[in-house]
Structure formats: structure tokens, C-alpha cells
Design a protein around this motif. Structure first.
Motif, mmCIF file in Angstrom:
data_model
loop_
_atom_site.group_PDB
_atom_site.id
_atom_site.type_symbol
_atom_site.label_atom_id
_atom_site.label_comp_id
_atom_site.label_asym_id
_atom_site.label_seq_id
_atom_site.Cartn_x
_atom_site.Cartn_y
_atom_site.Cartn_z
ATOM 1 N N ARG A 139 18.231 0.906 -14.836
ATOM 2 C CA ARG A 139 17.423 0.879 -16.060
ATOM 3 C C ARG A 139 15.937 0.722 -15.786
ATOM 4 N N GLU A 140 15.571 0.425 -14.548
ATOM 5 C CA GLU A 140 14.174 0.248 -14.178
ATOM 6 C C GLU A 140 13.836 1.177 -13.024
ATOM 7 N N ASN A 141 12.653 1.744 -13.081
ATOM 8 C CA ASN A 141 12.189 2.605 -12.001
ATOM 9 C C ASN A 141 11.285 1.802 -11.085
ATOM 10 N N GLY A 142 11.432 2.029 -9.804
ATOM 11 C CA GLY A 142 10.577 1.360 -8.842
ATOM 12 C C GLY A 142 11.329 0.911 -7.614
ATOM 13 N N VAL A 143 10.621 0.181 -6.786
ATOM 14 C CA VAL A 143 11.140 -0.258 -5.493
ATOM 15 C C VAL A 143 10.806 -1.736 -5.318
ATOM 16 N N GLU B 138 8.018 -6.394 -6.243
ATOM 17 C CA GLU B 138 8.513 -5.215 -6.951
ATOM 18 C C GLU B 138 7.334 -4.359 -7.369
ATOM 19 N N VAL B 139 7.455 -3.057 -7.152
ATOM 20 C CA VAL B 139 6.491 -2.096 -7.676
ATOM 21 C C VAL B 139 7.257 -1.309 -8.733
ATOM 22 N N ARG B 140 6.993 -1.630 -9.994
ATOM 23 C CA ARG B 140 7.689 -1.007 -11.123
ATOM 24 C C ARG B 140 6.878 0.182 -11.612
ATOM 25 N N THR B 141 7.551 1.316 -11.766
ATOM 26 C CA THR B 141 6.871 2.567 -12.083
ATOM 27 C C THR B 141 7.465 3.221 -13.325
ATOM 28 N N LEU B 142 6.831 4.299 -13.724
ATOM 29 C CA LEU B 142 7.421 5.205 -14.702
ATOM 30 C C LEU B 142 8.425 6.085 -13.953
ATOM 31 N N SER C 15 0.824 -1.202 0.000
ATOM 32 C CA SER C 15 0.000 0.000 0.000
ATOM 33 C C SER C 15 0.865 1.262 0.000
ATOM 34 N N GLU C 16 1.884 1.278 0.838
ATOM 35 C CA GLU C 16 2.784 2.436 0.901
ATOM 36 C C GLU C 16 3.515 2.645 -0.425
ATOM 37 N N LEU C 17 4.057 1.562 -0.998
ATOM 38 C CA LEU C 17 4.832 1.696 -2.230
ATOM 39 C C LEU C 17 3.951 2.090 -3.413
ATOM 40 N N CYS C 18 2.739 1.574 -3.469
ATOM 41 C CA CYS C 18 1.838 1.939 -4.570
ATOM 42 C C CYS C 18 1.354 3.380 -4.419
ATOM 43 N N LYS D 48 0.260 3.930 -15.525
ATOM 44 C CA LYS D 48 0.112 2.793 -14.621
ATOM 45 C C LYS D 48 1.444 2.400 -14.009
ATOM 46 N N PHE D 49 1.362 1.501 -13.046
ATOM 47 C CA PHE D 49 2.532 0.866 -12.446
ATOM 48 C C PHE D 49 2.241 -0.628 -12.422
ATOM 49 N N HIS D 50 3.267 -1.444 -12.188
ATOM 50 C CA HIS D 50 3.111 -2.897 -12.168
ATOM 51 C C HIS D 50 3.600 -3.437 -10.833
ATOM 52 N N VAL D 51 2.898 -4.430 -10.315
ATOM 53 C CA VAL D 51 3.289 -5.105 -9.085
ATOM 54 C C VAL D 51 3.640 -6.545 -9.445
ATOM 55 N N HIS D 52 4.857 -6.959 -9.121
ATOM 56 C CA HIS D 52 5.337 -8.321 -9.372
ATOM 57 C C HIS D 52 5.562 -8.994 -8.030
#
Length: 122
Positions: free
Chosen positions: A108-112, A63-67, A30-33, A48-52
Motif C-alpha cells: 500500500r506504500e511506495n518506497g524503500v 524510509e524513503v516514501r515515494t509516489l 543519497s542513492e535512494l533519493c 515530492k518524496f518523504h524521508v523518515h
């Protein structure tokens, strides 16, 4: 995102995550999204963002991958809250306290990402 990750943990046949772990994962996601929406281009209209999620009998890796972030070269960091009664500013502090490990994705990837480990049940 919270329901997605919680469902993944509860339905995955390889894992039996304790309820406390499922609750922590739900809060961290929840915090990361929320940060993805507030601080990156993923929160812009139509984006959008992606959750893996990867899990096994010992833990979960999310992983929470973002723009890209709205501010160039800004990265998530822990900032102790200045005002103990403030409603904002505690997100990454809580992630740091609850996760076994966390960090930013590769350059090369954005996110946490975060890892939350537990003792396997016998």
C-alpha cells in the motif's frame, strides 16, 4: 536529504553512531533519493518524496516514501553493473552491500527502507 539524515544522527541524544555509519547512511540515502526522483512520480514537476528516520543506540531505520513508479509494477532490485566504468546502475547494488537490511515498503506504500545496525558504545 543527506544533510537531514546526517543531522538527525549527529543530534539525536539516544545514539552515538560511528562516523563510518553516518557516512554509509548518507550515501545510502543519497542513492535512494536519487532513485525516487529518477524512477518514480516523485520526480515529476511539483511532486515530492518523504524521508523518515528512526534511530536508537543500536541502529537507524530510514524510509524513503515515494509516489508510484513511472513503470507499473517496477520495484527496486539489485543489478550488477554490466560495465565496470559506467556511471549508472550501481545504486541498489551499493545499498545491498552497505545496509544491514533493505527492502520495499508494503504494497500500500511506495518506497524503500533500510536498516543499518552498529554495536552500541558503552
Amino acid at each position: 536529504a543527506r544533510r537531514f539524515v546526517t543531522g538527525m544522527l549527529r543530534l539525536c541524544p539516544q545514539t552515538s553512531a560511528p562516523d563510518e555509519v553516518v557516512h554509509r547512511v548518507e550515501l545510502i540515502v543519497s542513492e535512494l533519493c536519487t532513485n525516487a526522483i529518477r524512477h518514480t512520480r516523485s520526480g515529476d514537476p511539483g511532486q515530492k518524496f518523504h524521508v523518515h528516520v528512526c534511530t536508537d543506540e543500536r541502529g537507524v531505520h530510514v524510509e524513503v516514501r515515494t509516489l508510484p513508479p513511472r513503470r507499473p509494477r517496477s520495484v527496486p532490485r539489485v543489478v550488477p553493473p554490466e560495465d565496470p566504468f559506467s556511471e549508472h546502475g550501481r545504486g541498489m547494488f551499493l545499498v545491498d552491500q552497505w545496509a544491514t537490511q533493505w527492502g520495499t515498503l508494503s504494497p500500500r506504500e511506495n518506497g524503500v527502507y533500510f536498516l543499518l545496525a552498529w554495536e552500541p558504545s558503552d
